[in-house]
Design an enzyme around this catalytic site. Structure first.
Site, PDB file in Angstrom:
ATOM      1  N   ARG A 161      19.788  34.766 138.977  1.00  0.00           N
ATOM      2  CA  ARG A 161      18.495  35.152 139.601  1.00  0.00           C
ATOM      3  C   ARG A 161      17.409  35.620 138.569  1.00  0.00           C
ATOM      4  O   ARG A 161      17.945  36.467 137.789  1.00  0.00           O
ATOM      5  CB  ARG A 161      18.479  36.034 140.905  1.00  0.00           C
ATOM      6  CG  ARG A 161      19.759  35.503 141.860  1.00  0.00           C
ATOM      7  CD  ARG A 161      19.510  36.468 143.093  1.00  0.00           C
ATOM      8  NE  ARG A 161      20.490  35.907 144.231  1.00  0.00           N
ATOM      9  CZ  ARG A 161      22.089  36.234 144.312  1.00  0.00           C
ATOM     10  NH1 ARG A 161      22.392  36.881 143.353  1.00  0.00           N
ATOM     11  NH2 ARG A 161      22.448  35.808 145.307  1.00  0.00           N
TER      12      ARG A 161
ATOM     13  N   LYS B 232      21.427  41.719 144.763  1.00  0.00           N
ATOM     14  CA  LYS B 232      21.222  41.376 145.988  1.00  0.00           C
ATOM     15  C   LYS B 232      22.381  41.491 147.408  1.00  0.00           C
ATOM     16  O   LYS B 232      21.982  41.995 148.277  1.00  0.00           O
ATOM     17  CB  LYS B 232      20.628  39.809 146.141  1.00  0.00           C
ATOM     18  CG  LYS B 232      20.334  39.275 147.643  1.00  0.00           C
ATOM     19  CD  LYS B 232      19.753  37.872 147.534  1.00  0.00           C
ATOM     20  CE  LYS B 232      19.145  37.356 148.881  1.00  0.00           C
ATOM     21  NZ  LYS B 232      18.611  35.997 148.499  1.00  0.00           N
TER      22      LYS B 232
ATOM     23  N   HIS C 239      27.263  34.068 145.560  1.00  0.00           N
ATOM     24  CA  HIS C 239      26.861  34.004 146.922  1.00  0.00           C
ATOM     25  C   HIS C 239      28.374  34.681 147.733  1.00  0.00           C
ATOM     26  O   HIS C 239      29.252  34.633 146.967  1.00  0.00           O
ATOM     27  CB  HIS C 239      26.986  32.826 147.601  1.00  0.00           C
ATOM     28  CG  HIS C 239      25.376  32.113 147.240  1.00  0.00           C
ATOM     29  ND1 HIS C 239      25.251  30.730 146.990  1.00  0.00           N
ATOM     30  CD2 HIS C 239      24.392  32.721 146.832  1.00  0.00           C
ATOM     31  CE1 HIS C 239      23.725  30.700 146.853  1.00  0.00           C
ATOM     32  NE2 HIS C 239      23.321  31.766 146.838  1.00  0.00           N
TER      33      HIS C 239
ATOM     34  N   ARG D 120      17.435  27.860 138.752  1.00  0.00           N
ATOM     35  CA  ARG D 120      18.739  28.534 139.283  1.00  0.00           C
ATOM     36  C   ARG D 120      19.254  27.378 140.298  1.00  0.00           C
ATOM     37  O   ARG D 120      20.391  26.857 140.397  1.00  0.00           O
ATOM     38  CB  ARG D 120      18.493  29.592 140.058  1.00  0.00           C
ATOM     39  CG  ARG D 120      19.689  30.101 140.994  1.00  0.00           C
ATOM     40  CD  ARG D 120      19.374  31.498 141.610  1.00  0.00           C
ATOM     41  NE  ARG D 120      20.309  32.022 142.557  1.00  0.00           N
ATOM     42  CZ  ARG D 120      21.492  32.715 142.450  1.00  0.00           C
ATOM     43  NH1 ARG D 120      22.020  32.867 141.315  1.00  0.00           N
ATOM     44  NH2 ARG D 120      22.270  32.868 143.538  1.00  0.00           N
TER      45      ARG D 120
ATOM     46  N   TYR E 173      21.334  25.699 148.980  1.00  0.00           N
ATOM     47  CA  TYR E 173      21.144  24.599 148.039  1.00  0.00           C
ATOM     48  C   TYR E 173      21.478  23.396 148.609  1.00  0.00           C
ATOM     49  O   TYR E 173      22.161  22.570 147.801  1.00  0.00           O
ATOM     50  CB  TYR E 173      21.918  24.921 146.753  1.00  0.00           C
ATOM     51  CG  TYR E 173      21.412  26.287 145.994  1.00  0.00           C
ATOM     52  CD1 TYR E 173      20.243  26.080 145.492  1.00  0.00           C
ATOM     53  CD2 TYR E 173      22.142  27.298 146.123  1.00  0.00           C
ATOM     54  CE1 TYR E 173      19.776  27.524 144.885  1.00  0.00           C
ATOM     55  CE2 TYR E 173      21.585  28.647 145.500  1.00  0.00           C
ATOM     56  CZ  TYR E 173      20.366  28.565 145.036  1.00  0.00           C
ATOM     57  OH  TYR E 173      19.907  29.705 144.184  1.00  0.00           O
TER      58      TYR E 173
END
Length: 388
Positions: free
Chosen positions: A208, A249, A353, A330, A363
């Site tokens: 990221r 994140k 993720h 990304r 995505y």
């Protein structure tokens, strides 16, 4: 003869200066001994008495009613000034921008006590003509939190914003990914620019932008550990981001990524180039240990990166630099892996993720799934080739 008012009904008189009828009610004394008097005014006796009844009803509800001139703008500005304490600076800036551009111009002049659900519905409907659904949700949230804070401080009796649902807005800017040919063009165009190493690492690792901006040299291992068992290839430890507190994140976003040979090569060169920049900056250099920094060692912000990224892409064949952002490197990473048949589970791990469902949702336009497990197993069971 005029009927005498009953005891406790209060007074009613004409104010010559204000040219209005004033209805008053004496409610006793407060703890300091000061007389409590409530007033209502109007152009007629009835209007003044009705206004007084509203004030008395609010008082009985236990509300220390705000001045009648307290507006939506007052509530929003109070929330921006005091309701966001301790929040990330980026969050504060975003809320301030949304409030000043959308909330205050549209509803700011409205008296908070007079704000109705219909007012909010009309405002949202008008905004839905130009804003995306996500932006609508954001501006609705700003107004809702501001009024909720005002209600907690007895500025208004209820929060009508909570009664309003967010309508469907305009389609947001669609995400996109570079094709292999475009990716090669971007990498070639970036050579010799200050963004070369950043673009190569972002595209070839899928990290990221917030993770790369926080990446430090002590988390970059360009030689790896070939002598340990099992040997470790060159890698980066993605353990930090520019988020508040430095956390990534999510918990699963903390990951260690092997570096492709091209990344290792450009990072060695970038390390050397940064050394020359440090010498050129002299006393102006600020040492933060960052891999990607300004010419004097300072952290980069999102605007710096986006501007430099587009500048680096301006000579890329078949690419309109203004239409691309760093985060789409990304997306391109995911797309290129999916094109090569890398399983969704592996892609999900690489991009940090928490599960494949997140990868598929975020995505979905880049993933090209071909579920072939069943076909492979059945071919093995029945061993029959395709008809000629």
């Amino acid at each position: 003869m005029a009927k005498r008012r009953s005891r406790g009904d209060g007074g009613l008189h004409w104010d010559e200066k204000r040219q209005r009828w004033i209805a008053t009610a004496n409610l006793g004394f407060d703890p300091s001994g000061k007389r409590i008097v409530k007033r209502g005014s109007g152009k007629t006796k009835t209007e003044a008495k009705n206004k007084l009844k509203e004030v008395l009803r609010d008082h009985e509800d236990g509300l220390a009613i705000a001045p009648t001139g307290y507006t939506v703008a007052d509530a929003v500005n109070d929330w921006l000034a005091y309701g966001l304490a301790g929040r990330d600076q980026r969050t504060v800036e975003n809320c301030t921008h949304l409030s000043q551009k959308h909330v205050i111009p549209g509803l700011g002049a409205r008296k908070l006590r007079d704000l109705s659900a219909e007012d909010v519905d009309r405002w949202l409907a008008a905004k839905a003509q130009t804003l995306s659904t996500r932006s609508l949700q954001a501006v609705h949230s700003c107004l809702n939190r501001a009024v909720k804070r005002a209600m907690a401080r007895d500025k208004v009796k209820r929060n009508v914003v909570e009664l309003c649902s967010v309508p469907q807005g305009q389609p947001g800017r669609p995400s996109k990914a570079l094709t292999f040919a475009q990716a090669e063009a971007v990498l070639n165009a970036a050579e010799g620019t200050s963004m070369h190493a950043y673009i190569v690492v972002a595209l070839l690792t899928g990290a990221r932008t917030e993770e790369l901006r926080a990446l430090t040299w002590d988390h970059v291992f360009l030689k790896g550990s070939p002598d340990v068992e099992p040997p470790q290839p060159p890698h980066i430890a993605v353990w930090r981001s520019v988020r508040r507190g430095g956390d990534t994140k999510t918990r699963k976003s903390r990951r260690t990524l092997a570096l492709p040979a091209r990344c290792v090569e450009v990072l060695w060169q970038h390390f050397e180039d940064q050394g020359w920049e440090r010498l050129a900056a002299g006393d102006k250099w600020e040492e933060h240990g960052l891999v990607f920094s300004s010419a004097v060692g300072k952290p980069l912000d999102a605007t710096n990166v986006r501007r430099a990224f587009r500048q680096a892409l301006k000579d890329a064949n078949g690419i309109n630099a203004d239409e691309w952002t760093p985060r789409e490197l990304r997306h391109s990473f995911v797309s290129l892996l999916s094109d090569r048949g890398v399983p969704l589970e592996e892609i999900s791990r690489l991009v940090g993720h928490s599960g494949t469902a997140v990868t598929e949702e975020v995505y979905r336009k880049q993933i090209r799934p071909v579920i072939q497990t069943g076909a492979v197993v059945m071919d093995g069971i029945f061993k029959r080739g395709p008809a000629r």
